[in-house]
Design a protein around this motif. Sequence first.
Motif, PDB file in Angstrom:
ATOM      1  N   PHE A   1     -31.964  94.105  53.214  1.00 44.25           N
ATOM      2  CA  PHE A   1     -30.912  93.866  52.233  1.00 44.25           C
ATOM      3  C   PHE A   1     -30.328  95.193  51.756  1.00 44.25           C
ATOM      4  N   PHE A   2     -31.200  96.147  51.444  1.00 40.26           N
ATOM      5  CA  PHE A   2     -30.780  97.478  50.997  1.00 40.26           C
ATOM      6  C   PHE A   2     -29.955  98.177  52.075  1.00 40.26           C
ATOM      7  N   LEU A   3     -30.431  98.154  53.313  1.00 39.80           N
ATOM      8  CA  LEU A   3     -29.706  98.820  54.395  1.00 39.80           C
ATOM      9  C   LEU A   3     -28.337  98.184  54.649  1.00 39.80           C
ATOM     10  N   PHE A   4     -28.277  96.866  54.553  1.00 40.32           N
ATOM     11  CA  PHE A   4     -27.003  96.174  54.726  1.00 40.32           C
ATOM     12  C   PHE A   4     -25.985  96.657  53.696  1.00 40.32           C
ATOM     13  N   PHE A   5     -26.393  96.722  52.445  1.00 40.50           N
ATOM     14  CA  PHE A   5     -25.471  97.156  51.410  1.00 40.50           C
ATOM     15  C   PHE A   5     -25.221  98.659  51.443  1.00 40.50           C
ATOM     16  N   GLU A   6     -26.131  99.424  51.983  1.00 40.20           N
ATOM     17  CA  GLU A   6     -25.887 100.854  52.154  1.00 40.20           C
ATOM     18  C   GLU A   6     -24.756 101.072  53.153  1.00 40.20           C
ATOM     19  N   ILE A   7     -24.736 100.283  54.212  1.00 42.34           N
ATOM     20  CA  ILE A   7     -23.661 100.401  55.205  1.00 42.34           C
ATOM     21  C   ILE A   7     -22.323 100.026  54.570  1.00 42.34           C
ATOM     22  N   ILE A   8     -22.326  98.940  53.794  1.00 43.60           N
ATOM     23  CA  ILE A   8     -21.099  98.524  53.107  1.00 43.60           C
ATOM     24  C   ILE A   8     -20.651  99.609  52.127  1.00 43.60           C
ATOM     25  N   ASP A   9     -21.602 100.170  51.364  1.00 44.74           N
ATOM     26  CA  ASP A   9     -21.265 101.216  50.395  1.00 44.74           C
ATOM     27  C   ASP A   9     -20.766 102.492  51.078  1.00 44.74           C
ATOM     28  N   TYR A  10     -21.297 102.791  52.232  1.00 49.94           N
ATOM     29  CA  TYR A  10     -20.856 103.993  52.948  1.00 49.94           C
ATOM     30  C   TYR A  10     -19.347 103.931  53.199  1.00 49.94           C
TER      31      TYR A  10
ATOM     32  N   SER B   1     -17.121 101.600  51.685  1.00 53.87           N
ATOM     33  CA  SER B   1     -16.313 101.261  50.508  1.00 53.87           C
ATOM     34  C   SER B   1     -16.341 102.336  49.423  1.00 53.87           C
ATOM     35  N   GLU B   2     -17.364 103.169  49.393  1.00 53.16           N
ATOM     36  CA  GLU B   2     -17.482 104.205  48.367  1.00 53.16           C
ATOM     37  C   GLU B   2     -17.144 105.596  48.908  1.00 53.16           C
ATOM     38  N   ASP B   3     -16.412 105.662  49.988  1.00 52.35           N
ATOM     39  CA  ASP B   3     -15.922 106.920  50.563  1.00 52.35           C
ATOM     40  C   ASP B   3     -17.025 107.856  51.038  1.00 52.35           C
ATOM     41  N   GLY B   4     -17.948 107.333  51.797  1.00 50.42           N
ATOM     42  CA  GLY B   4     -18.908 108.185  52.474  1.00 50.42           C
ATOM     43  C   GLY B   4     -20.288 108.257  51.850  1.00 50.42           C
ATOM     44  N   PHE B   5     -20.985 109.292  52.282  1.00 52.40           N
ATOM     45  CA  PHE B   5     -22.398 109.457  51.949  1.00 52.40           C
ATOM     46  C   PHE B   5     -22.643 109.646  50.452  1.00 52.40           C
ATOM     47  N   ILE B   6     -21.845 110.461  49.794  1.00 53.30           N
ATOM     48  CA  ILE B   6     -22.032 110.757  48.369  1.00 53.30           C
ATOM     49  C   ILE B   6     -21.823 109.495  47.538  1.00 53.30           C
ATOM     50  N   GLY B   7     -20.803 108.735  47.823  1.00 59.80           N
ATOM     51  CA  GLY B   7     -20.570 107.482  47.107  1.00 59.80           C
ATOM     52  C   GLY B   7     -21.683 106.480  47.336  1.00 59.80           C
ATOM     53  N   MET B   8     -22.220 106.477  48.543  1.00 57.84           N
ATOM     54  CA  MET B   8     -23.334 105.586  48.876  1.00 57.84           C
ATOM     55  C   MET B   8     -24.572 105.943  48.055  1.00 57.84           C
ATOM     56  N   ILE B   9     -24.849 107.219  47.936  1.00 57.89           N
ATOM     57  CA  ILE B   9     -26.023 107.664  47.187  1.00 57.89           C
ATOM     58  C   ILE B   9     -25.899 107.304  45.707  1.00 57.89           C
ATOM     59  N   LYS B  10     -24.688 107.363  45.176  1.00 58.99           N
ATOM     60  CA  LYS B  10     -24.490 107.039  43.761  1.00 58.99           C
ATOM     61  C   LYS B  10     -24.863 105.596  43.434  1.00 58.99           C
ATOM     62  N   GLN B  11     -24.894 104.734  44.421  1.00 59.28           N
ATOM     63  CA  GLN B  11     -25.237 103.330  44.200  1.00 59.28           C
ATOM     64  C   GLN B  11     -26.745 103.089  44.150  1.00 59.28           C
ATOM     65  N   TRP B  12     -27.555 104.056  44.534  1.00 60.84           N
ATOM     66  CA  TRP B  12     -28.998 103.865  44.591  1.00 60.84           C
ATOM     67  C   TRP B  12     -29.586 103.475  43.248  1.00 60.84           C
TER      68      TRP B  12
END
Length: 131
Positions: A78-87, A89-100
């Motif tokens: 579940f986490f990995l699925f949403f990490e891919i979506i966040d990557y 939708s949140e403009d890359g790696f930094i935006g993805m990390i902010k969702q943690w």
Amino acid sequence: MKNPLLLFFITFIVIISTYLSIFGQKETLEIITNEYLSILALFAIITTLIYFKIKLKNYEIIEYLPTNNNSLKSAILFFLFFEIIDYFSEDGFIGMIKQWFLYWIMGLIALFLMETINYYKNYKLVKKIKN
């Protein structure tokens, strides 16, 4: 892992360490304070759980929610699925990390909410037996 709270504590340390090393102290505090509504919801759920635990202190607790051995595996997927979506939708790696941190809070809310529901069902049963 037998104790999910230990897992949440370890992941909290990892998340905060990552945030501090990538974003610095000021932005880390900003990320955490932006989730104040989720944190307030978590405190409300924990307060309710503590209330039911106090009320049921002298009673045996029945486990209404079955334990699921696949829960860690499904949580990671579940986490990995949403990490891919966040990557994306949140403009890359930094935006993805902010969702943690948000995911961490939501995981705690789910854990304590399930526990609170279990105690609530026990509370209703005890109340029914007393009447």
